[in-house]
Design an enzyme around this catalytic site. Structure first.
Site, PDB file in Angstrom:
ATOM      1  N   GLY A  24      12.944  -3.183 -11.698  1.00 53.50           N
ATOM      2  CA  GLY A  24      13.477  -2.732 -10.429  1.00 53.50           C
ATOM      3  C   GLY A  24      13.178  -3.679  -9.296  1.00 53.50           C
ATOM      4  O   GLY A  24      12.519  -4.710  -9.457  1.00 53.50           O
ATOM      5  N   LYS A  81      12.190   2.015  -4.154  1.00 57.76           N
ATOM      6  CA  LYS A  81      12.272   1.282  -5.418  1.00 57.76           C
ATOM      7  C   LYS A  81      13.585   1.625  -6.105  1.00 57.76           C
ATOM      8  O   LYS A  81      13.906   2.802  -6.308  1.00 57.76           O
ATOM      9  CB  LYS A  81      11.096   1.636  -6.331  1.00 57.76           C
ATOM     10  CG  LYS A  81      11.041   0.789  -7.608  1.00 57.76           C
ATOM     11  CD  LYS A  81       9.740   1.023  -8.363  1.00 57.76           C
ATOM     12  CE  LYS A  81       9.647   0.122  -9.590  1.00 57.76           C
ATOM     13  NZ  LYS A  81       8.373   0.279 -10.305  1.00 57.76           N
ATOM     14  N   ASP A 132      -2.629   0.875 -17.277  1.00 53.13           N
ATOM     15  CA  ASP A 132      -2.316  -0.447 -16.739  1.00 53.13           C
ATOM     16  C   ASP A 132      -3.085  -0.685 -15.434  1.00 53.13           C
ATOM     17  O   ASP A 132      -2.513  -1.128 -14.440  1.00 53.13           O
ATOM     18  CB  ASP A 132      -0.810  -0.598 -16.507  1.00 53.13           C
ATOM     19  CG  ASP A 132      -0.393  -2.056 -16.374  1.00 53.13           C
ATOM     20  OD1 ASP A 132      -1.164  -2.934 -16.816  1.00 53.13           O
ATOM     21  OD2 ASP A 132       0.687  -2.327 -15.819  1.00 53.13           O
TER      22      ASP A 132
END
Length: 771
Positions: A444, A461, A555
């Site tokens: 994105g 986004k 992450d």
């Protein structure tokens, strides 16, 4: 401070536990598969005709096989029945002709006349009455024939016999309706005469006449098809002394009976003798004349003119064999019949016209004759051919439809992509106005914008138009759904989510005008211990809420943590990018992916060895690696390949931060970070709360305080007023903040250079591939 931290974590833990169920509701393998399949088919309408094609092909295969078996069974039954009927009728007819011959031969006057004729011929042979070698006088022959004819004529007329012969044991004709035969031994008669002389009555198969006879058209010619019904003549001792035969026209009852066995337009039944010669007429005489198989003349017929041989190709379609007819093999049916077999074949062997045919055959040993019933395979399987034609037509239409829909889908997809790009170029996205491009990632792009009514600065986004696919949309929605459930002040807030009429997927989140930790260290070097402690405690606060809800971030890395100035507070942390979050309940049901996910520099050993087994302690390991990076300005390990880096995570113990760059580090802080980096999860802090408590126990340090933080932010806001580094996860505009100065700055010391890392190791791994 410890009490405040404990209270804060308790508040986070009071979230409704039913939320955990809501997060994983509908995540079963079946529901996921069903949803993704439905999404796939909605996105690819052209697949439907292909699915219909496969279904129809499968259905067609089984229907074709079923109908073929049904047709074959019915056809085999019909051929067998017809052959059986024809054989029965023919045998009955032969028996009747034999019976008629016996009854006529048994008439008292006939038997007496034949015996007298025999005595006279024997006397002649012995030299009595007339001179040796002399023939009986013509008037005597006429007298005997006349008397015999008068006796036989009524019975012959009743049984449709058209002539007679009387033959002695030497097979010499001693009386006949055709005078030319008297006194002759006819070789054509020997086969059936041998049978009769043994005392059995019989009927011969048709054969060419030995003398001139009138054909069915009344023309006198030679080799006219004829046949005899014969009966022995016995003397007073019941010994066979002669034979009397009655001539039959084959084209009448014999051929007529065989021609009753005709199925459809191409079916026929015919008879062959022991030489494979057809002894009955074909129903295709006209075709045989055109093909040159029988002569083109008046009254030409197939009986006794055609052998049942395979020409090797269809004579009807113009094929002509390269060898003489006599050198060709017999047809399959004829060969089997000549071998004395009875059977049925549906294989479509060529017949005497070279046309593939299904056939049945049998052999009558008493009469040395075979009967063959056949029909062209094309006609026999015509219902199956029609069915196949219908299915093939449907297949063709379905393929055309699939191609048309596919082309239409491509056109529509292209138009939709252009519409999405036009909407972005127009800077209008629903109720949001786009202003500045902040960053671009693999999936994105992020724009700074504002709501048209509230005018609040917002980060928006967008899913890239070229990445609009069911899997991309699902991940995009997953990120929004997970993040909007989290209320911690150190987790980025989601304001809105939607899809424009042009098909642009987006979500709006709070605008962060700050710097991520990766850029912070890259530009300003290792951070003071006090600042690191405050940053890590805020990250723990965000993670503890997510972990309490059964979510693992997967992450955690410097690029996903933003440092901001918010509401008058400095160094406010925001944790970003929950796109890889996984529910622990999914793991418990065995539904998560086994693929490796995360960023190699910050992945825990278990994330590398067994991705399916990761839990909240994997995030603790990653957070320890982030703290290590903040303190030292270097990553945990140096490696030249991804495999080497992974092996370090699994086996190697990193140097303590105090030994990496020679800077003194508080032992409690170093111990907390090294505890996070333990290879065994059991030796790490078990929760983010546990780690926060450890960090809270780190001794107060003068290297960082509120005043220093405010001074740092004031200085760098002036430097970057027109160049702002804005980040939302991996979507980073990396050139906003100025490069690190070469002189001491407000963080308390000179800037250390950033550690070198292997190219690509800072990239997030998704399903085993870099994103």
């Amino acid at each position: 401070m410890v009490s405040w931290l404990t209270g804060y974590f308790k508040h986070s833990n009071r979230q409704d536990k039913s939320l955990r169920g809501n997060l994983t509701f509908g995540q079963t393998t079946f529901s996921k598969t069903f949803r993704s399949t439905g999404q796939f088919f909605r996105q690819h309408l052209w697949i439907w005709p292909l699915v219909a094609f496969v279904i129809l092909a499968t259905l067609g295969y089984f229907v074709n096989r079923s109908i073929k078996h049904s047709i074959e069974g019915s056809l085999q039954s019909e051929l067998s029945t017809l052959l059986h009927v024809e054989r029965s009728m023919m045998e009955k007819w032969f028996q009747n002709q034999e019976s008629n011959a016996i009854s006529l031969a048994s008439l008292p006057g006939v038997r007496t006349a034949v015996l007298q004729m025999l005595d006279h011929h024997e006397a002649i042979a012995a030299g009595k009455g007339i001179g040796a070698g002399e023939k009986p006088r013509s008037e005597e022959i006429d007298e005997w024939n006349g008397k015999l004819k008068q006796l036989l004529l009524p019975g012959m007329s009743a049984h449709h016999f058209v002539g007679y012969i009387v033959v002695d044991r030497e097979q010499r004709v001693i009386a006949a309706q055709t005078k030319e035969l008297i006194g002759q031994v006819v070789p054509q008669y020997s086969t059936f005469l041998n049978t009769v002389m043994e005392g059995e009555s019989t009927v011969s198969v048709p054969f060419p006449s030995a003398v001139l006879l009138r054909d069915p058209n009344g023309v006198l010619r030679a080799e006219v098809p004829t046949m005899f019904a014969l009966s022995p003549v016995r003397n007073e001792d019941f010994q066979t002394v002669a034979c009397i035969g009655f001539r039959i026209r084959p084209e009448r009852e014999f051929t007529e009976i065989l021609q009753l066995g005709q199925m459809g337009e191409s079916g026929e039944t015919y008879a062959v003798d022991k030489n494979g010669l057809m002894v009955s007429n074909s129903r295709f005489d006209e075709q045989l004349i055109i093909s040159g198989l029988i002569p083109d003349r008046e009254g030409a017929v197939s009986i006794l003119n055609v052998q049942a041989r395979d020409p090797g190709g269809s004579l009807i379609d113009g094929y002509r064999p390269k060898v003489r007819r006599g050198d060709l093999p017999f047809t399959f049916a004829c060969t089997s019949a000549l071998e004395g077999k009875t059977g049925v074949s549906l294989e479509g062997h060529r017949n005497y016209r070279g046309v593939p045919a299904v056939s049945a055959w049998t052999w009558l040993p008493k009469y040395d004759m075979g009967i063959i019933t056949e029909i062209d395979a094309k006609e026999a399987f015509q219902p199956l051919s029609i069915l196949r034609w219908v299915f093939f037509s449907l297949f063709f239409l379905l393929i055309l439809t699939a191609v048309a829909i596919f082309v239409f889908t491509l056109v529509v997809a292209r138009m939709q992509q252009e519409a999405r790009e036009a909407a972005i170029e127009a800077k209008e996205l629903g109720q949001y106005r786009l202003e500045t491009l902040l960053g671009t990632g693999a999936m994105g792009v992020v724009y700074k914008g504002h709501h048209s009514m509230m005018r609040r600065p917002t980060a928006i986004k967008l899913l890239k138009s070229e990445n609009v696919s069911p899997s991309a949309i699902e991940r995009f929605e997953h990120e929004v759904q997970i993040t909007c459930q989290l209320n911690n002040p150190h987790t980025i807030a989601i304001y809105d989510y939607g899809r424009t009429p042009e098909g642009v997927f987006y979500y709006a989140m709070e605008f962060l005008d700050g710097i991520n930790l990766q850029s912070l260290v890259d530009r300003y070097g290792p951070q003071p211990a006090g600042r690191v402690v405050e940053i890590l405690k805020q990250i723990c606060s965000s993670l503890y809420e997510a972990h309490s809800l059964g979510l693992v971030h997967r992450d955690i890395k410097p690029a996903n943590i933003m440092l901001n100035r918010r509401g008058g507070e400095c160094d406010v942390v925001k944790v970003l990018d929950f796109g890889l979050v996984r529910s622990l309940e999914e793991d418990s049901h065995g539904e998560s992916s086994k693929a490796m996910t995360g960023t190699p520099m910050y992945m825990s050993p278990e994330a590398i060895q067994n991705p399916k087994s990761i839990d909240v302690r994997s995030d603790i390991y990653s957070l320890g690696a982030v703290g290590y990076f903040l303190l030292t300005g270097q990553s945990l390990f140096q490696a030249t390949s991804l495999g080497e880096l992974f092996q370090h995570h699994i086996d190697s113990v990193p140097l303590p931060p105090s030994q990496r760059n020679g800077v003194s580090v508080d032992p409690q802080l170093e111990g907390a970070i090294m505890a996070c980096l333990e290879k065994s999860r059991a030796n790490r802090p078990q929760t983010a709360k546990d780690l926060a408590i450890k960090l809270e126990l780190v001794a107060a340090n003068d290297d960082w305080c509120r005043e220093k933080a405010e001074a740092w932010w004031l200085q760098h806001e002036r430097e970057s007023r027109h160049e702002r580094d804005v980040s939302h996860g991996d979507d980073v505009q990396r050139s906003s903040w100025p490069s690190a100065p070469s002189s001491p700055v407000a963080n308390g010391g000179p800037v250390a250079p950033s550690a070198k890392t292997v190219s690509g190791f800072e990239t997030t791994m998704v399903h085993g591939e870099s994103e």
